[in-house]
Design an enzyme around this catalytic site. Structure first.
Site, PDB file in Angstrom:
ATOM      1  N   HIS A 117     -25.602   7.567  27.406  1.00  0.00           N
ATOM      2  CA  HIS A 117     -25.117   8.630  26.521  1.00  0.00           C
ATOM      3  C   HIS A 117     -26.235   9.054  25.582  1.00  0.00           C
ATOM      4  O   HIS A 117     -26.915   8.190  25.041  1.00  0.00           O
ATOM      5  CB  HIS A 117     -23.934   8.121  25.696  1.00  0.00           C
ATOM      6  CG  HIS A 117     -23.463   9.123  24.684  1.00  0.00           C
ATOM      7  ND1 HIS A 117     -22.719  10.227  25.050  1.00  0.00           N
ATOM      8  CD2 HIS A 117     -23.651   9.202  23.340  1.00  0.00           C
ATOM      9  CE1 HIS A 117     -22.465  10.933  23.960  1.00  0.00           C
ATOM     10  NE2 HIS A 117     -23.022  10.343  22.912  1.00  0.00           N
ATOM     11  N   GLY A 136     -30.201  34.516  57.253  1.00  0.00           N
ATOM     12  CA  GLY A 136     -30.307  33.299  58.045  1.00  0.00           C
ATOM     13  C   GLY A 136     -31.659  33.149  58.711  1.00  0.00           C
ATOM     14  O   GLY A 136     -32.524  34.029  58.611  1.00  0.00           O
TER      15      GLY A 136
HETATM   16  P1  NAI Z   1     -27.707  31.556  54.864  1.00  0.00           P
HETATM   17  O1  NAI Z   1     -27.168  31.237  56.199  1.00  0.00           O
HETATM   18  O2  NAI Z   1     -27.634  30.554  53.769  1.00  0.00           O
HETATM   19  O3  NAI Z   1     -26.957  32.888  54.306  1.00  0.00           O
HETATM   20  C1  NAI Z   1     -26.981  34.113  55.007  1.00  0.00           C
HETATM   21  C2  NAI Z   1     -25.860  35.004  54.489  1.00  0.00           C
HETATM   22  O4  NAI Z   1     -26.022  36.299  55.038  1.00  0.00           O
HETATM   23  C3  NAI Z   1     -24.476  34.523  54.879  1.00  0.00           C
HETATM   24  O5  NAI Z   1     -23.693  34.448  53.719  1.00  0.00           O
HETATM   25  C4  NAI Z   1     -23.991  35.600  55.856  1.00  0.00           C
HETATM   26  O6  NAI Z   1     -22.587  35.769  55.805  1.00  0.00           O
HETATM   27  C5  NAI Z   1     -24.742  36.835  55.346  1.00  0.00           C
HETATM   28  N1  NAI Z   1     -24.917  37.929  56.334  1.00  0.00           N
HETATM   29  C6  NAI Z   1     -25.281  37.813  57.632  1.00  0.00           C
HETATM   30  N2  NAI Z   1     -25.362  39.046  58.202  1.00  0.00           N
HETATM   31  C7  NAI Z   1     -25.071  39.974  57.248  1.00  0.00           C
HETATM   32  C8  NAI Z   1     -25.002  41.408  57.199  1.00  0.00           C
HETATM   33  N3  NAI Z   1     -25.267  42.166  58.282  1.00  0.00           N
HETATM   34  N4  NAI Z   1     -24.677  42.024  56.030  1.00  0.00           N
HETATM   35  C9  NAI Z   1     -24.416  41.269  54.929  1.00  0.00           C
HETATM   36  N5  NAI Z   1     -24.452  39.910  54.929  1.00  0.00           N
HETATM   37  C10 NAI Z   1     -24.792  39.254  56.050  1.00  0.00           C
HETATM   38  O7  NAI Z   1     -29.195  32.054  55.141  1.00  0.00           O
HETATM   39  P2  NAI Z   1     -30.449  32.222  54.179  1.00  0.00           P
HETATM   40  O8  NAI Z   1     -30.024  32.422  52.763  1.00  0.00           O
HETATM   41  O9  NAI Z   1     -31.267  33.268  54.830  1.00  0.00           O
HETATM   42  O10 NAI Z   1     -31.166  30.827  54.295  1.00  0.00           O
HETATM   43  C11 NAI Z   1     -31.694  30.383  55.550  1.00  0.00           C
HETATM   44  C12 NAI Z   1     -31.747  28.886  55.600  1.00  0.00           C
HETATM   45  O11 NAI Z   1     -32.679  28.388  54.672  1.00  0.00           O
HETATM   46  C13 NAI Z   1     -30.400  28.260  55.291  1.00  0.00           C
HETATM   47  O12 NAI Z   1     -30.093  27.353  56.307  1.00  0.00           O
HETATM   48  C14 NAI Z   1     -30.612  27.549  53.997  1.00  0.00           C
HETATM   49  O13 NAI Z   1     -29.915  26.320  53.982  1.00  0.00           O
HETATM   50  C15 NAI Z   1     -32.127  27.321  53.936  1.00  0.00           C
HETATM   51  N6  NAI Z   1     -32.581  27.367  52.561  1.00  0.00           N
HETATM   52  C16 NAI Z   1     -32.321  26.327  51.730  1.00  0.00           C
HETATM   53  C17 NAI Z   1     -32.680  26.371  50.406  1.00  0.00           C
HETATM   54  C18 NAI Z   1     -32.362  25.207  49.532  1.00  0.00           C
HETATM   55  O14 NAI Z   1     -32.109  24.139  50.049  1.00  0.00           O
HETATM   56  N7  NAI Z   1     -32.318  25.393  48.225  1.00  0.00           N
HETATM   57  C19 NAI Z   1     -33.351  27.522  49.829  1.00  0.00           C
HETATM   58  C20 NAI Z   1     -33.552  28.567  50.785  1.00  0.00           C
HETATM   59  C21 NAI Z   1     -33.191  28.470  52.089  1.00  0.00           C
END
Ligand code: NAI
Length: 466
Positions: A445, A272
């Site tokens: 299509h 996150g």
């Molecule tokens: P995220 O919030 O999407 O996922 C973090 C994951 O880590 C969650 O599934 C959570 O349950 C897990 N987690 C937390 N603590 C943990 C632990 N101690 N051990 C194991 N698992 C744990 O966060 P992420 O992937 O870091 O992304 C950050 C932000 O960036 C998000 O809000 C995302 O929407 C945005 N982002 C968007 C993208 C896109 O639109 N394609 C691409 C990359 C990021």
């Protein structure tokens, strides 16, 4: 002292778009950015470089594994990681320079340095050893977010990396352990897995991509598993220790409480992001934050101080570039006396893996919690002719519509090119479309979009090709 109608602090997708729109509407606008390049996390160390690597690694994987079976025989497919990285860096450079050009074209003043609020109408900008004061009628805080870590884990961006380091590894690690099965973990995990790393994703919950429609999330995990990514769900990472030649990741099974170790070459921490509000002098000025450290705003994106606004990752809502852009435009329009608004119910989300995952509106789980009666229409890409000829048959389209009115409430797609296809659904929902409206719209299509039309027909149990 130079004076502005609006100073935007932060030149990411929220901030730079806000400054341009404000200038278009006749306001004297400036944008302060400390990074040395415009575009924020998204352009410099986020969306754009990751999409470059996702595209290039997918091409590499296809050339290495798929082409031979498709009558394109090539031998000796070799990875040149330096060239791949410089290709990515070039794309980033061109795009950041492009924003500087747009600033000039729209007469937005680009102020380099770190902006700090001195009073509610004074911004001080520090650049190296220089300090300059500016007066402004309004301020927009668009300072974005930064990666969080787990207590006790130090991200060195070399062996234990955040998304930033994962975008610039100098060689393909033999093994990569990804902590967090969210957007970043799965996109960057896919990149390095395709390039040859053994990737293990450790996720705290019992499913990946929390918040996503569960049927899609489950299918997504199945597909990624087939691609070679290993998953450890219901598992908490308790410590990460650097040993002489490897990194030791200690995990705890949430159900049995048993502990086990993963030995790995690199670790990606993707658990996150946190709003970046430090060093802005917010508490002294009286700008309030909520208990999660986000700046509090009202529905006009105004903070507790009337002429100070906040947008993007520093406030509530999904941390997505396009959400920040919408808010930037809304604030600029509000400042110009117009009725700027953001429809938070219709913000698409896309994961740019292969296949892509794209969603907009309510999930089935949300509708159940909210006691909304709904109908479901689903159509698999296996039955879509274009997907079939392209050998991209994994995934499906799922449309959720109100049982009584047929209004589309949510669309969830996993499948080829759905990151682009979801725009049609967002537009349909903005116009309050019913599934019947979509079913009666002629789709070319053979295209992947026919799967959308068929899913809409399936809401009324009358798909043609399935
Ligand atoms: P995220 O919030 O999407 O996922 C973090 C994951 O880590 C969650 O599934 C959570 O349950 C897990 N987690 C937390 N603590 C943990 C632990 N101690 N051990 C194991 N698992 C744990 O966060 P992420 O992937 O870091 O992304 C950050 C932000 O960036 C998000 O809000 C995302 O929407 C945005 N982002 C968007 C993208 C896109 O639109 N394609 C691409 C990359 C990021």
């Amino acid at each position: 002292m130079e004076e502005f109608d609006l100073i935007v602090i932060g030149g990411g997708p929220g901030g730079y778009v806000c400054a341009i729109r404000a200038a278009q509407l006749g306001l004297k606008a400036a944008c302060v950015e400390s990074r040395g390049a415009l575009g924020g996390t998204c352009l410099n160390v986020g969306c754009i470089p990751s999409k470059s690597l996702l595209n290039l690694s997918e091409n590499y994987k296809k050339a290495k594994k798929d082409f031979n079976n498709q009558g394109i025989e090539i031998s000796n497919v070799k990875l040149n990681i330096d060239k791949m990285m410089s290709n990515k860096n070039k794309s980033v450079q061109v795009l950041t320079k492009g924003i500087e050009f747009l600033f000039k074209k729209n007469k937005v003043t680009y102020i380099k340095g770190k902006g700090v609020l001195f009073s509610k109408q004074d911004v001080v900008v520090y650049n190296n050893n220089e300090k300059k004061n500016y007066k402004t009628k309004n301020i927009v805080i668009a300072t974005g977010s930064y990666p969080t870590s787990i207590p006790g884990i130090d991200i060195d961006e070399k062996d234990i990396v955040s998304s930033t380091g994962a975008l610039s590894l100098g060689s393909v690690p033999k093994s990569l352990t990804v902590i967090g099965g969210g957007y970043i973990g799965l996109e960057m995990g896919s990149v390095w897995s395709r390039l040859g790393s053994e990737v293990t994703v450790v996720e705290y919950l019992d499913h990946i991509t929390p918040g996503m429609d569960r049927e899609v999330s489950n299918e997504f995990q199945k597909i990624l598993k087939k691609q070679g990514i290993k998953f450890k769900l219901n598992t908490k990472v308790t410590s990460v220790k650097k040993k002489s030649s490897q990194i030791e990741v200690e995990c705890q099974d949430k159900i049995s409480n048993e502990k086990h170790l993963i030995n790995t070459e690199k670790v990606l921490v993707a658990v996150g992001r946190r709003p970046y509000t430090e060093g802005l002098n917010l508490s002294k000025i009286g700008v309030k934050k909520d208990n999660q450290g986000r700046i509090e705003v009202n529905n006009k994106l105004q903070t507790s101080i009337k002429n100070i606004y906040a947008i993007g990752d520093v406030i509530r809502g999904p941390m997505l570039a396009h959400k920040a852009e919408e808010e930037g435009i809304a604030v600029a329009e509000i400042l110009a006396g117009q009725a700027g608004h953001v429809n938070y119910d219709i913000i698409p989300g896309v994961i740019y893996t292969s296949p892509e995952v794209a969603t907009v509106g309510k999930t089935e789980e949300q509708l159940k919690t909210q006691n909304v009666s709904y109908k479901v229409g689903k159509f698999p890409f296996l039955a879509n002719s274009r997907a079939k000829v392209n050998n991209e048959t994994e995934g499906f389209v799922k449309i959720l519509a109100d049982k009584n009115t047929d209004k589309v409430l949510g669309v969830h797609i996993i499948g080829p090119h759905c990151g682009d296809m979801i725009a049609e659904m967002a537009l349909a929902m903005e116009f309050g479309a019913s599934s019947e409206d979509i079913a009666r719209t002629c789709h070319a299509h053979p295209t992947h979009t026919e799967a959308i039309k068929e899913a809409a027909l399936a809401v009324d149990k009358r798909p043609i090709h399935f």
